[in-house]
Enzyme design. Structure first.
Site, mmCIF file in Angstrom:
data_model
loop_
_atom_site.group_PDB
_atom_site.id
_atom_site.type_symbol
_atom_site.label_atom_id
_atom_site.label_comp_id
_atom_site.label_asym_id
_atom_site.label_seq_id
_atom_site.Cartn_x
_atom_site.Cartn_y
_atom_site.Cartn_z
ATOM 1 N N GLU A 79 -9.351 0.684 -4.493
ATOM 2 C CA GLU A 79 -10.458 -0.010 -3.818
ATOM 3 C C GLU A 79 -11.147 0.879 -2.777
ATOM 4 O OE1 GLU A 79 -9.269 -3.433 -1.488
ATOM 5 O OE2 GLU A 79 -7.448 -2.449 -0.768
ATOM 6 N N GLU A 133 -6.491 6.976 -18.298
ATOM 7 C CA GLU A 133 -7.233 8.194 -18.652
ATOM 8 C C GLU A 133 -7.772 8.898 -17.398
ATOM 9 O OE1 GLU A 133 -7.067 5.643 -20.779
ATOM 10 O OE2 GLU A 133 -6.152 6.964 -22.280
ATOM 11 N N ASP A 166 0.804 -1.229 0.000
ATOM 12 C CA ASP A 166 0.000 0.000 0.000
ATOM 13 C C ASP A 166 0.841 1.284 0.000
ATOM 14 O OD1 ASP A 166 -2.129 -1.732 0.175
ATOM 15 O OD2 ASP A 166 -2.414 -1.452 2.331
HETATM 16 O O1 F6P Z 1 -2.537 -4.006 3.197
HETATM 17 C C1 F6P Z 1 -2.326 -4.794 2.066
HETATM 18 C C2 F6P Z 1 -3.646 -5.179 1.441
HETATM 19 O O2 F6P Z 1 -3.357 -5.961 0.297
HETATM 20 C C3 F6P Z 1 -4.580 -4.025 1.088
HETATM 21 O O3 F6P Z 1 -4.208 -3.381 -0.111
HETATM 22 C C4 F6P Z 1 -5.897 -4.728 1.017
HETATM 23 O O4 F6P Z 1 -6.968 -3.843 1.262
HETATM 24 C C5 F6P Z 1 -5.790 -5.746 2.121
HETATM 25 O O5 F6P Z 1 -4.407 -5.967 2.326
HETATM 26 C C6 F6P Z 1 -6.466 -7.057 1.838
HETATM 27 O O6 F6P Z 1 -6.354 -7.836 2.967
HETATM 28 P P1 F6P Z 1 -6.638 -9.394 3.013
HETATM 29 O O7 F6P Z 1 -5.517 -10.094 2.309
HETATM 30 O O8 F6P Z 1 -6.685 -9.713 4.458
HETATM 31 O O9 F6P Z 1 -7.937 -9.615 2.286
#
Ligand code: F6P
Length: 320
Positions: free
Chosen positions: A223, A188, A128
């Site tokens: 997300e 874009e 992240d």
């Molecule tokens: O913090 C890393 C991350 O991949 C985030 O980008 C994502 O929201 C989250 O972990 C997903 O977590 P998990 O693997 O527990 O679903």
């Protein structure tokens, strides 16, 4: 310091293994015994047997994604009773110092152990890239490159069908991944939680592209920026166009680490051990201006990492 331990915690990130390798080999080089904690804080709370690491225990891992130590999310570590339990376990095992490789939540956990007498060092690792005080975290570069690979492939099919594509990428509540992939991928539009967006304007950008004979339109959606399927419906209503949605998901967390992440893992892992061996605790290894510096663990989460708005604006100008 004679006996130290190393763990990976939270979401895995490519390059974590390079950091584990550096901790083990630098630790042994300094005359320490190094132990591996399996499954992060969950391993401590379950009293999982610590693994004595030898030089060969970390052979053949620098190029592998994921983490050989396994990882977990341990929300219990927010409760003082569990923090006591984890610290007691480490003391019982004679561990004087602990290197925690992970993100913000993992660093918070580390500080609770420090309050209980365990010396700690943090190594920032998360795709992240949302840790305050470091320009880059281990895993981010590889994840951006994985997303770019997807963007390139989507462009091929988007161009062939003259379609609009929405690509949802990870990043939890942050848009750092989306911005980097969107800028480097020539998207874009880039929708991130840090910047307000207007779907009419997003559609106008698509139409502008069509007017100047662009055959494709790629919209990268973090997300945390909203439900990509809702965004899809809204854009469809406005454009009456043929749109496809791709949710990249956990693919962007795996894969062989890039050179950048292997270098970061190696440099940061070694510095984390050096700090413990100098008797320093409560620091994490931050990367700034091509150097790795000890920085207070508190600083990593006492304020949110600033979103680079200028870079975001530039990405939009360049994709017109
Ligand atoms: O913090 C890393 C991350 O991949 C985030 O980008 C994502 O929201 C989250 O972990 C997903 O977590 P998990 O693997 O527990 O679903």
């Amino acid at each position: 310091m004679k006996k130290i331990a190393v763990m990976t915690s939270g979401g895995d990130a490519p390059g974590m293994n390079a950091a584990v390798r550096a901790v083990v080999r630098r630790g042994i080089n300094l005359g320490c015994s190094v132990f591996g904690v399996r499954r992060g804080y969950t391993g401590l709370l379950n009293g999982n047997k610590l693994i004595e690491m030898e030089l060969g225990s970390v052979a053949d891992i620098i190029h592998r994604g994921g983490t050989i130590l396994l990882t977990a999310r341990a929300p219990e570590m927010f409760e003082p009773a569990y923090q006591d339990q984890a610290a007691d376990f480490l003391k019982k095992e004679g561990i004087e110092g602990l290197v925690v490789i992970g993100g913000e939540g993992s660093f918070k956990g580390a500080l609770t152990l420090e309050e209980r007498g365990i010396k700690v060092s943090g190594v920032p690792a998360t795709i992240d890239n949302d840790i305050n005080g470091t320009e880059q975290t281990i895993g981010f570069d590889t994840a951006v490159n994985t997303i770019l690979d997807a963007v390139n492939k989507l462009r091929d099919t988007a161009t062939s069908h003259e379609r609009v594509f929405l690509l949802e990428v990870m990043g939890r509540n942050n848009g750092f991944l989306a911005l980097a992939a969107g800028l480097a991928g020539g998207a874009e539009s880039i929708l991130v939680p840090e910047m307000e967006y207007d779907l009419d304007e997003v559609c106008e950008r698509v139409l502008h592209g069509i007017r100047r004979q662009k055959a494709h339109s790629i919209i990268v959606v973090a997300e945390g920026a909203g439900d990509v399927f809702y965004i899809n419906e809204e854009i469809k209503k406005r454009l009456k166009a043929d749109i496809r949605v791709t949710v990249l998901g956990h693919i962007q967390r795996g894969g062989s680490p890039s050179a950048v992440d292997r270098m970061l893992g190696s440099r940061m892992g070694a510095l984390a051990v050096d700090l413990l061996s100098e008797g320093k605790s409560g620091y994490y290894t931050a990367f700034r201006g091509n150097e790795v510096f000890p920085t207070s663990l508190k600083q990593s989460f006492d304020q949110a990492r600033k979103f680079p708005e200028e870079l975001y604006k530039l990405a939009l100008i360049l994709a017109r």
